[in-house]
Design an enzyme around this catalytic site. Structure first.
Site, PDB file in Angstrom:
ATOM      1  N   LEU A 243       0.846  -1.195   0.000  1.00  0.00           N
ATOM      2  CA  LEU A 243       0.000   0.000   0.000  1.00  0.00           C
ATOM      3  C   LEU A 243       0.881   1.244   0.000  1.00  0.00           C
ATOM      4  O   LEU A 243       0.555   2.258  -0.610  1.00  0.00           O
ATOM      5  CB  LEU A 243      -0.939   0.018   1.213  1.00  0.00           C
ATOM      6  CG  LEU A 243      -1.847   1.249   1.228  1.00  0.00           C
ATOM      7  CD1 LEU A 243      -2.911   1.165   0.142  1.00  0.00           C
ATOM      8  CD2 LEU A 243      -2.499   1.438   2.579  1.00  0.00           C
ATOM      9  N   TYR A 244       2.019   1.148   0.674  1.00  0.00           N
ATOM     10  CA  TYR A 244       2.969   2.269   0.674  1.00  0.00           C
ATOM     11  C   TYR A 244       3.308   2.643  -0.765  1.00  0.00           C
ATOM     12  O   TYR A 244       3.203   3.809  -1.173  1.00  0.00           O
ATOM     13  CB  TYR A 244       4.233   1.886   1.437  1.00  0.00           C
ATOM     14  CG  TYR A 244       5.362   2.859   1.245  1.00  0.00           C
ATOM     15  CD1 TYR A 244       5.273   4.155   1.742  1.00  0.00           C
ATOM     16  CD2 TYR A 244       6.517   2.507   0.540  1.00  0.00           C
ATOM     17  CE1 TYR A 244       6.300   5.063   1.555  1.00  0.00           C
ATOM     18  CE2 TYR A 244       7.542   3.395   0.345  1.00  0.00           C
ATOM     19  CZ  TYR A 244       7.434   4.676   0.854  1.00  0.00           C
ATOM     20  OH  TYR A 244       8.448   5.575   0.651  1.00  0.00           O
ATOM     21  N   ALA A 245       3.712   1.623  -1.546  1.00  0.00           N
ATOM     22  CA  ALA A 245       4.081   1.856  -2.944  1.00  0.00           C
ATOM     23  C   ALA A 245       2.891   2.425  -3.717  1.00  0.00           C
ATOM     24  O   ALA A 245       3.043   3.345  -4.526  1.00  0.00           O
ATOM     25  CB  ALA A 245       4.544   0.548  -3.573  1.00  0.00           C
ATOM     26  N   THR A 247       0.495   4.265  -2.578  1.00  0.00           N
ATOM     27  CA  THR A 247       0.246   5.682  -2.263  1.00  0.00           C
ATOM     28  C   THR A 247       1.302   6.588  -2.909  1.00  0.00           C
ATOM     29  O   THR A 247       1.015   7.723  -3.277  1.00  0.00           O
ATOM     30  CB  THR A 247       0.198   5.961  -0.739  1.00  0.00           C
ATOM     31  OG1 THR A 247       1.448   5.612  -0.139  1.00  0.00           O
ATOM     32  CG2 THR A 247      -0.935   5.212  -0.067  1.00  0.00           C
ATOM     33  N   LYS A 248       2.518   6.073  -3.056  1.00  0.00           N
ATOM     34  CA  LYS A 248       3.551   6.876  -3.723  1.00  0.00           C
ATOM     35  C   LYS A 248       3.250   6.974  -5.220  1.00  0.00           C
ATOM     36  O   LYS A 248       3.435   8.010  -5.845  1.00  0.00           O
ATOM     37  CB  LYS A 248       4.941   6.280  -3.474  1.00  0.00           C
ATOM     38  CG  LYS A 248       5.457   6.555  -2.068  1.00  0.00           C
ATOM     39  CD  LYS A 248       5.662   8.046  -1.847  1.00  0.00           C
ATOM     40  CE  LYS A 248       6.215   8.385  -0.482  1.00  0.00           C
ATOM     41  NZ  LYS A 248       6.392   9.824  -0.267  1.00  0.00           N
TER      42      LYS A 248
END
Ligand code: UGA
Length: 432
Positions: A243-245, A247-248
Site C-alpha cells: 500500500l505504501y508503494a 500511495t507513492k
C-alpha cells in the site's frame, strides 16, 4: 448470544411463526426480549466493536495525529519563520521543507541552509518511530538556524499562514508515512499523509501567488513487481507490491493532475533505500545494527529457492546532492491565482546507487564494522510488501540533475556505524 439474535429479518419471521400458538403475554415477552437483544447488539457494535476495530485499522499515530492541536502564530513566531526562511546568498531560494525532522528532511534542510538558501521546516513529529530522534535532529537544525514549525501537512490554515508570511519559491516535500511493511499494520496513516496530505499541500501551492516549484519524495517501491532491470523511469509502475508503494504511485498521478490543471512545476524523486547517519530506526540496516550489538538474532529474508534479496542502498549525502540538483533545475510554476497560464515542468527521477547489494552482504559489512557476529535467522521473504530486489538506472538524473552517487555501501555504513555508536553512546570500540 449470536444464535439468539436473528441475522436477517427472514429468519426472525420464521422464529416468530414458531411461537404463534403460545399465549399473547409469552409472545410479547419474547418480542421484548428479542428487541432488547437487537438493541443491545446495536449498541455493542457501534459503541464497542466499531471503535476498537476502527482504531485497529487506523491506529494510534493516525488518530493521535488528527487529535493533536498545534499552536502557531503571533509576532515572535512569525519573526522566527521569516528569519529562518531569509535568503542569505545572491542566487538563493526560499524553501519550505516538509518532514524536516525526518531523516532526509534534516540532511536536505542543513545542506540548503549551508549554501545560503532560506529554509523553513515543517514536521508533525509523529511517533511512527522514536520522536526523541526527531527532536535531536530538530536541535541540530536549530543550531544552524533552521526553524521547524510543528504542524501537519493536512492543516490547510497553517500552510496558508506560512505562505502568507513567506512567499516560498520552492517546496521540498519530504513529509510522508514511510516504510513498506508497516502499511499492513496502519494503512490509514499512508492515506492520511501520502495522499490526503499531499493533495492538501498541492491545493495550497496552486492557490498562492507566486506558485512555488515543488520537489517531492516518491519511492523506488513504485516499480513493485517490475522485473526488468535496472529500473528505468520509463518502466511500468502499475504493479505496486505494498500500500505504501501504491500511495507513492498515486502521488505521481496526483502530481500529473496538478501540473496539468494548475501549471504547478513538479519533480518526483524515486529514492532507493536511503541510509546513513541520523537514519530511520525502522529500516533494516538500522535495527540490524541495534540487534547485532544486543546479541539478538536478526531475520534475513531470502526469496524462493534461496533467491537473493538485494537493495540498491543509497547513501544520504548522494541523495541530498540529487535533491539539490532537482531544486536547482526546477523551472517556475506557470499558474497564478489558481489558474494555469502555460505548460509547466513535470519530472520523475530515480535517485539510486546503481549497485544492488544482497542483504546478507549488508549484514557481513555490519559485522565487520561492529566487530560482533550477527545471529542470523534466514527466513522466507514475507508477503507483506517487500520486493526481491531494486536496481536504479540513473542516467536520466545524471543528465538532467548532474546526479552522481559516489558512496559505496561499505563506506556509507562505516559513517553510519560511527554516528550510531556515538549517538547511542555505545561503549564498544568498533570501526577503526
Ligand atoms: O527505496 C525505497 O523505495 C524504500 O526503501 C526502504 O524500504 P526497503 O528497501 O524495504 O528498506 P528496509 O526496510 O530497510 O529493508 C531493506 C532490505 O532488508 C530486508 N529485510 C528487512 C527487514 C528484516 O527484518 N529483514 C530483512 O532481510 C528487506 O527485505 C529489504 O530487502 C524504506 O523503508 C522506504 O521508506 C523507501 O521508500
Amino acid at each position: 448470544m449470536d444464535s439468539l439474535i436473528p441475522s436477517t429479518p427472514g429468519k426472525f419471521k420464521m422464529e416468530k411463526n414458531s411461537y404463534m400458538h403460545r399465549s399473547r403475554l409469552h409472545s410479547s415477552i419474547a418480542k421484548l426480549t428479542f428487541w432488547s437483544f437487537v438493541f443491545i447488539g446495536i449498541i455493542y457494535i457501534f459503541f464497542f466493536r466499531a471503535p476498537s476495530s476502527y482504531s485497529a485499522s487506523l491506529p494510534s499515530d493516525l488518530s493521535r495525529r488528527s487529535l493533536r492541536t498545534y499552536t502557531y502564530g503571533g509576532a515572535t513566531w512569525e519573526k522566527r519563520v521569516r528569519s529562518s526562511a531569509r535568503i542569505r546568498s545572491p542566487n538563493g531560494v526560499s524553501v519550505l521543507v516538509t518532514g524536516a525532522a525526518g531523516f532526509v528532511g534534516t540532511h536536505v534542510s542543513a545542506a540548503l541552509k549551508r549554501r545560503g538558501d532560506g529554509v523553513l521546516g515543517l514536521d508533525n513529529f509523529n511517533d511512527y518511530y522514536d520522536p526523541s530522534l526527531k527532536r535531536a535532529r530538530q536541535a541540530l537544525l536549530e543550531r544552524s538556524g533552521v526553524f521547524i514549525v510543528e504542524g501537519d501537512i493536512n492543516d490547510a490554515a497553517l500552510l496558508r499562514k506560512l505562505f502568507e508570511v513567506v512567499p516560498f519559491t520552492h517546496v521540498m516535500h519530504l513529509a510522508a508515512q514511510a516504510g513498506v511493511r508497516y502499511a499492513m499494520e496502519n494503512p490509514g496513516s499512508y492515506v492520511h499523509s501520502n495522499i490526503a496530505g499531499f493533495v492538501n499541500l498541492l491545493e495550497i501551492c496552486k492557490s498562492v501567488n507566486p506558485q512555488p516549484a515543488i520537489v517531492w519524495a516518491s519511492s523506488s517501491s513504485v516499480y513493485g513487481l517490475n522485473t526488468k532491470v535496472p529500473f528505468s523511469e520509463r518502466d511500468r509502475t502499475d504493479q505496486p507490491a505494498s500500500l505504501y508503494a501504491a500511495t507513492k504511485k498515486a502521488g505521481e498521478e496526483i502530481a500529473h493532475t496538478y501540473n496539468h490543471i494548475y501549471g504547478l512545476s513538479l519533480t518526483g524523486l524515486r529514492f532507493f533505500t536511503v541510509y546513513g547517519p541520523w537514519g530511520r530506526p525502522d529500516m533494516a540496516y538500522f535495527f540490524f545494527t541495534k540487534d547485532i550489538l544486543k546479541g539478538k538474532s536478526i531475520s534475513i529474508f531470502e526469496a524462493a529457492n534461496h533467491g537473493t534479496v538485494a537493495r540498491d542502498f543509497t547513501y544520504i549525502d548522494d541523495i541530498v546532492r540529487g535533491c539539490l540538483g532537482a531544486l536547482d533545475t526546477a523551472e517556475k510554476s506557470t499558474g497564478s491565482g489558481g489558474k494555469k497560464r502555460g505548460p509547466a515542468q513535470l519530472r520523475v527521477f530515480n535517485l539510486g546507487n546503481t549497485s544492488p547489494v544482497p542483504v546478507t552482504d549488508l549484514v557481513t559489512i555490519l559485522e565487520r564494522l561492529l566487530k560482533v557476529k550477527a545471529k542470523r535467522n534466514i527466513m522466507n521473504l514475507p508477503r507483506n510488501g517487500d520486493v526481491q530486489f531494486t536496481h536504479a538506472n540513473i542516467s536520466y538524473a545524471q543528465r538532467e540533475l548532474g546526479y552522481k552517487p559516489v558512496t559505496d555501501l561499505q563506506s556509507g555504513l562505516k559513517k553510519f556505524v560511527r554516528w550510531y555508536l556515538n549517538y547511542y553512546s555505545v561503549g564498544k570500540k568498533a570501526v577503526e
